[in-house]
Motif scaffolding. Structure first.
Motif, PDB file in Angstrom:
ATOM      1  N   GLN A 182       0.850  -0.855   0.083  1.00  0.00           N
ATOM      2  CA  GLN A 182      -0.122   0.288  -0.399  1.00  0.00           C
ATOM      3  C   GLN A 182       0.924   1.195  -0.257  1.00  0.00           C
ATOM      4  N   LYS A 183       1.678   1.385   0.901  1.00  0.00           N
ATOM      5  CA  LYS A 183       2.690   2.273   0.654  1.00  0.00           C
ATOM      6  C   LYS A 183       3.775   2.978  -0.855  1.00  0.00           C
ATOM      7  N   GLN A 184       3.979   1.867  -1.049  1.00  0.00           N
ATOM      8  CA  GLN A 184       4.638   1.351  -2.586  1.00  0.00           C
ATOM      9  C   GLN A 184       3.391   1.885  -3.471  1.00  0.00           C
ATOM     10  N   LEU A 185       2.363   2.203  -3.166  1.00  0.00           N
ATOM     11  CA  LEU A 185       1.087   2.379  -4.019  1.00  0.00           C
ATOM     12  C   LEU A 185       0.661   3.776  -4.130  1.00  0.00           C
ATOM     13  N   VAL A 186       0.907   3.639  -3.438  1.00  0.00           N
ATOM     14  CA  VAL A 186       0.717   5.749  -2.921  1.00  0.00           C
ATOM     15  C   VAL A 186       2.104   6.384  -3.268  1.00  0.00           C
ATOM     16  N   LEU A 187       3.393   5.880  -3.070  1.00  0.00           N
ATOM     17  CA  LEU A 187       4.199   6.504  -3.836  1.00  0.00           C
ATOM     18  C   LEU A 187       4.658   6.236  -4.907  1.00  0.00           C
ATOM     19  N   ARG A 188       4.238   5.337  -5.514  1.00  0.00           N
ATOM     20  CA  ARG A 188       3.584   5.486  -7.123  1.00  0.00           C
ATOM     21  C   ARG A 188       2.723   6.805  -7.465  1.00  0.00           C
ATOM     22  N   ASN A 189       1.922   6.722  -7.092  1.00  0.00           N
ATOM     23  CA  ASN A 189       0.405   7.454  -7.417  1.00  0.00           C
ATOM     24  C   ASN A 189       0.848   9.330  -7.415  1.00  0.00           C
ATOM     25  N   PHE A 190       1.937   9.067  -6.050  1.00  0.00           N
ATOM     26  CA  PHE A 190       1.988  10.513  -6.050  1.00  0.00           C
ATOM     27  C   PHE A 190       3.356  10.845  -7.081  1.00  0.00           C
ATOM     28  N   MET A 191       4.206  10.086  -7.445  1.00  0.00           N
ATOM     29  CA  MET A 191       5.151  10.367  -7.923  1.00  0.00           C
ATOM     30  C   MET A 191       4.349  11.042  -9.267  1.00  0.00           C
ATOM     31  N   ALA A 192       3.625   9.911  -9.867  1.00  0.00           N
ATOM     32  CA  ALA A 192       2.919   9.836 -11.015  1.00  0.00           C
ATOM     33  C   ALA A 192       2.151  11.141 -11.228  1.00  0.00           C
ATOM     34  N   LEU A 193       1.514  11.564 -10.369  1.00  0.00           N
ATOM     35  CA  LEU A 193       0.763  13.005 -10.460  1.00  0.00           C
ATOM     36  C   LEU A 193       1.804  13.766 -10.181  1.00  0.00           C
ATOM     37  N   ILE A 194       2.719  14.366  -9.891  1.00  0.00           N
ATOM     38  CA  ILE A 194       3.922  15.133  -9.962  1.00  0.00           C
ATOM     39  C   ILE A 194       4.627  15.099 -11.398  1.00  0.00           C
ATOM     40  N   ASN A 195       4.362  14.052 -11.803  1.00  0.00           N
ATOM     41  CA  ASN A 195       4.439  14.244 -13.249  1.00  0.00           C
ATOM     42  C   ASN A 195       3.816  14.944 -14.074  1.00  0.00           C
ATOM     43  N   ARG A 196       2.198  14.516 -14.066  1.00  0.00           N
ATOM     44  CA  ARG A 196       1.682  15.437 -14.456  1.00  0.00           C
ATOM     45  C   ARG A 196       1.986  16.727 -14.056  1.00  0.00           C
ATOM     46  N   HIS A 197       1.269  17.121 -12.796  1.00  0.00           N
ATOM     47  CA  HIS A 197       1.063  18.485 -12.486  1.00  0.00           C
ATOM     48  C   HIS A 197       2.620  19.652 -12.007  1.00  0.00           C
ATOM     49  N   TYR A 198       3.581  18.961 -11.983  1.00  0.00           N
ATOM     50  CA  TYR A 198       3.915  20.376 -11.305  1.00  0.00           C
ATOM     51  C   TYR A 198       4.140  21.648 -12.314  1.00  0.00           C
ATOM     52  N   ARG A 199       4.170  20.975 -13.000  1.00  0.00           N
ATOM     53  CA  ARG A 199       4.430  22.551 -13.837  1.00  0.00           C
ATOM     54  C   ARG A 199       2.689  23.441 -12.771  1.00  0.00           C
ATOM     55  N   SER A 200       1.923  23.161 -12.287  1.00  0.00           N
ATOM     56  CA  SER A 200       0.766  23.436 -11.746  1.00  0.00           C
ATOM     57  C   SER A 200       0.767  23.206 -10.492  1.00  0.00           C
ATOM     58  N   LEU A 201       1.023  23.156  -9.264  1.00  0.00           N
ATOM     59  CA  LEU A 201       0.679  22.590  -8.184  1.00  0.00           C
ATOM     60  C   LEU A 201       2.270  22.123  -7.758  1.00  0.00           C
ATOM     61  N   ARG A 202       2.507  23.243  -6.641  1.00  0.00           N
ATOM     62  CA  ARG A 202       3.718  23.108  -6.174  1.00  0.00           C
ATOM     63  C   ARG A 202       3.714  22.783  -4.642  1.00  0.00           C
ATOM     64  N   LEU A 203       2.194  22.392  -3.890  1.00  0.00           N
ATOM     65  CA  LEU A 203       2.115  22.686  -2.994  1.00  0.00           C
ATOM     66  C   LEU A 203       2.295  21.034  -2.212  1.00  0.00           C
ATOM     67  N   PRO A 204       2.279  20.709  -1.251  1.00  0.00           N
ATOM     68  CA  PRO A 204       2.005  19.045  -0.769  1.00  0.00           C
ATOM     69  C   PRO A 204       0.315  18.743  -0.383  1.00  0.00           C
ATOM     70  N   ARG A 205       0.231  19.470  -0.192  1.00  0.00           N
ATOM     71  CA  ARG A 205      -1.368  19.869   0.093  1.00  0.00           C
ATOM     72  C   ARG A 205      -2.118  19.173  -1.132  1.00  0.00           C
ATOM     73  N   GLU A 206      -1.704  19.700  -1.501  1.00  0.00           N
ATOM     74  CA  GLU A 206      -3.490  19.592  -3.094  1.00  0.00           C
ATOM     75  C   GLU A 206      -2.639  18.415  -4.136  1.00  0.00           C
TER      76      GLU A 206
END
Length: 288
Positions: A182-206
């Motif tokens: 479950q931890k691995q999955l959450v981390l992978r999903n977090f990294m995938a979201l960063i790759n998609r949104h790093y230009r517009s989302l910069r805050l961990p809470r987002e």
């Protein structure tokens, strides 16, 4: 002004091969055909896999240099930059496939994002094949070569998926036993979201909101698995893209700042200097 860093598409390097979205070749032959290309820093618009079975030298992936060792396996995603400096005796396998290659084959267009070695983060993309797996991994590459030569793209797709799954299960860093899935999955999903949104989302809470967890939970998970805060991971992704863009000397620093959604050039320059230790202009000059 110097020409932009070369960015090759699959047709450029697959010229003369049977399938427009695929190249499978022995590394020694590929190096002879593409010597001038691979020794200068360049980018790809396609996925790139290499298994070294012998040889020496180094390769640089997104500004991190790695020594080449037998049974090293590495993956590269579209948009990354790299170069090779390899000895003449270097052997192995190389596979290129376009972003469209799996599109009609997989129901989930984001399926490859599940694998950490397609994260675009170089520490996750370079790994050593354990001795007990070498024969099996080499056998898969040999079958991929044969299927490519026989112009059987669906068989290549199936074999590549087998390779990805075996690598993820037995070799990839965050696939080590002892880390809850479950931890691995959450981390992978977090990294995938960063790759998609790093230009517009910069805050961990987002990102925590999209993952349906609290910011504190996300930070604790990142600290536990990577030894970094969620904010540091987001910032590193922004800096990595800034470095990639700075390899293109036809883009001004102001244009890069705008492309990365900074409010102005001076803010971007201060941000870059704070975390890299050089101004964007100084970093660009250091690449020459």
């Amino acid at each position: 002004m110097k020409a932009t860093i070369p960015v090759y598409d699959i047709c450029t390097v697959s010229d003369g091969h049977q399938h427009p979205d695929l190249l499978t070749e022995r590394l020694g032959s590929y190096l002879k055909e593409n010597y001038q290309r691979v020794h200068q820093q360049h980018g790809h618009s396609f996925y790139h896999l290499v298994l070294f079975t012998g040889g020496s030298g180094s390769h640089t992936l997104d500004f991190t240099r790695y020594a080449v060792e037998p049974w090293q396996l590495y993956f590269m995603t579209p948009g990354q930059v790299h170069s090779w400096h390899l000895g003449p005796e270097t052997e192995g396998y190389v596979v290129h496939f376009s972003t469209a290659f799996f599109r009609s084959f997989l129901a989930n267009p984001d399926y490859l994002d599940r694998f950490p070695f397609f994260s675009g983060q170089s520490p996750d993309q370079v790994m050593e094949v354990p001795e007990k797996l070498r024969d099996a991994i080499q056998s898969v590459f040999e079958q991929i070569l044969q299927a490519g030569a026989d112009n059987e793209p669906d068989l290549v797709r199936a074999l590549l998926l087998q390779l990805f799954l075996e690598t993820d299960r037995h070799i990839a860093r965050d696939g080590e036993p002892g880390v809850p899935q479950q931890k691995q999955l959450v981390l992978r999903n977090f990294m995938a979201l960063i790759n998609r949104h790093y230009r517009s989302l910069r805050l961990p809470r987002e990102y925590a909101e999209q993952l349906y967890i609290t910011p504190n939970h996300l930070n604790a998970l990142c600290q536990d698995l990577l030894g970094k805060t969620a904010g540091e991971i987001i910032r590193e992704r922004v800096l990595l893209e800034a470095k990639r863009l700075l390899t293109n000397e036809q883009k001004t620093v102001a244009e890069i700042a705008g492309e990365l959604n900074f409010p102005d050039n001076s803010y971007f320059s201060r941000f870059f200097r704070k975390y890299v230790g050089q101004s964007p202009e100084e970093f660009r000059k250091s690449l020459n």
